[in-house]
Enzyme design. Sequence first.
Site, PDB file in Angstrom:
ATOM      1  N   PHE A 144       5.300  -3.049  -1.872  1.00 41.33           N
ATOM      2  CA  PHE A 144       5.930  -2.932  -0.300  1.00 41.33           C
ATOM      3  C   PHE A 144       6.786  -3.967  -0.231  1.00 41.33           C
ATOM      4  O   PHE A 144       6.671  -5.203  -0.262  1.00 41.33           O
ATOM      5  CB  PHE A 144       4.625  -3.314   0.866  1.00 41.33           C
ATOM      6  CG  PHE A 144       5.229  -3.180   2.201  1.00 41.33           C
ATOM      7  CD1 PHE A 144       5.204  -2.115   2.573  1.00 41.33           C
ATOM      8  CD2 PHE A 144       5.654  -4.502   2.595  1.00 41.33           C
ATOM      9  CE1 PHE A 144       5.905  -2.123   4.082  1.00 41.33           C
ATOM     10  CE2 PHE A 144       6.140  -4.318   3.923  1.00 41.33           C
ATOM     11  CZ  PHE A 144       6.205  -3.084   4.786  1.00 41.33           C
ATOM     12  N   ASP A 230       9.841 -10.794  -5.142  1.00 43.11           N
ATOM     13  CA  ASP A 230       9.749 -10.795  -3.976  1.00 43.11           C
ATOM     14  C   ASP A 230       8.772 -11.842  -3.367  1.00 43.11           C
ATOM     15  O   ASP A 230       7.484 -11.280  -3.431  1.00 43.11           O
ATOM     16  CB  ASP A 230       9.404  -9.363  -3.470  1.00 43.11           C
ATOM     17  CG  ASP A 230       9.561  -9.175  -2.038  1.00 43.11           C
ATOM     18  OD1 ASP A 230       9.385 -10.090  -1.300  1.00 43.11           O
ATOM     19  OD2 ASP A 230       9.451  -8.218  -1.505  1.00 43.11           O
ATOM     20  N   LYS A 271       9.918 -14.921   5.918  1.00 46.52           N
ATOM     21  CA  LYS A 271       9.147 -15.040   6.634  1.00 46.52           C
ATOM     22  C   LYS A 271       8.869 -16.428   6.840  1.00 46.52           C
ATOM     23  O   LYS A 271       9.499 -16.906   7.862  1.00 46.52           O
ATOM     24  CB  LYS A 271       7.694 -14.435   6.111  1.00 46.52           C
ATOM     25  CG  LYS A 271       7.790 -12.998   5.961  1.00 46.52           C
ATOM     26  CD  LYS A 271       6.377 -12.270   5.675  1.00 46.52           C
ATOM     27  CE  LYS A 271       6.269 -10.856   5.276  1.00 46.52           C
ATOM     28  NZ  LYS A 271       6.504 -10.088   6.971  1.00 46.52           N
TER      29      LYS A 271
END
Length: 423
Positions: A144, A230, A271
């Site tokens: 994801f 990531d 984030k």
Amino acid sequence: METITSSKQAIQLEERYGAHNYHPLPVVLTRGEGVYLWDVEGKKYFDFLSAYSAVNQGHCHPRIKDAMIEQVGTLTLTSRAFYNDVLGPFEKYITEYFGFDMVLPMNTGAEGVETALKLARKWGYERKGVAENKAKIIVAENNFHGRTTTIISFSNDANARKSFGPFTDGFIRIPYDDIVALEQALEIEGVVGFLIEPIQGEAGVYVPEEDYMRKAKAACAAQNVLLIADEIQTGIARTGSLLAVCGNCTCEAHCEKQETYAKPDILILGKAISGGFYPVSAVLADREVMEVIKPGQHGSTFGGNPLGAKVAMAALEVVRDEKLAQNARKLGEIFRNRMRKMVDRNPIAKLVRGRGLLNAVVINDSPDSTTAWDICIQLAENGLLAKPTHGNIIRFAPPLVITEDQLHECCDIIERVISNFNK
């Protein structure tokens, strides 16, 4: 603006005027502080999702808030048509913080991933000598990385892909946590990068073998392929170290001497890099990789804006000064120990897995069932907010400022709800 006086009213407005691209729990939140959230009726909750790990520093952290307020009154946006007096200091700060030569700042996580893909391809053509338009990037199954058209092109999530084609070519998907499969894929002509989540969060908090990232780094280096990490969800102290690629490192910052550290060639952050105050993402790499990008080849009006840069520096200072990685490491062990004991005595819970304060409990039911959702509804009724992923998995990821006493109180809630749950 219409004044919200009840949860029912707020939900009805979203259902009527908003796109139905999410399926939220029926809780309408109005205020947050530290590990707590309050709904519009005044009910107080423990937050065990942390906005998908965007608020590692806790809700409305005063130091980040003060930095944002100060910058809001001075300068918010110049675009990259001009220099500003915050971006340079931010770039120096973040590159030294994570141990890279250069950074390309963006806004959202998906933008960060897209940036890394373009960077890897351009490096492949101009540094590795891959034939134009023949570059390939290896990815993992059940990944994801966002929901842009390019990113869903290499997803195997049928719901994310259906009716959104045609898709982008140039990706090779292999099983996660499978070094042999990676080594075989690296032999394919034209491979320029391996994009990987060091821990697969959205897939259900799948933690690979302890030496997986180190072996992946070595395999990529042997074939002159870029390792692209990531760390949008797993970074910024969430897993008990500054980055998940640090493995079991116990230091407060990155350390290339740590044997378990697998330094990526490209690191993607987002984030919690801004503590939930403002969209900020960053792609870091050393000079040999980053300098293939030239003016006019990639950018963003808001990427690198002074407001986001100031907020991100404050957010990273909080992580370091409050030792949030150490807290996540210590409390994560406590959480998993308690959850394992609960699993042993409750057949509805199948297993627990995770690292630091990124954890999941797998519910002993079909992914097509509503059991995990129904448990999350009961958790909310008891004052704790969590969310299912992939049907039968509940992710538990509180803000890293949570205390040991608060964690035990939350474990009590989880144990009580699951022990008393009836399908």
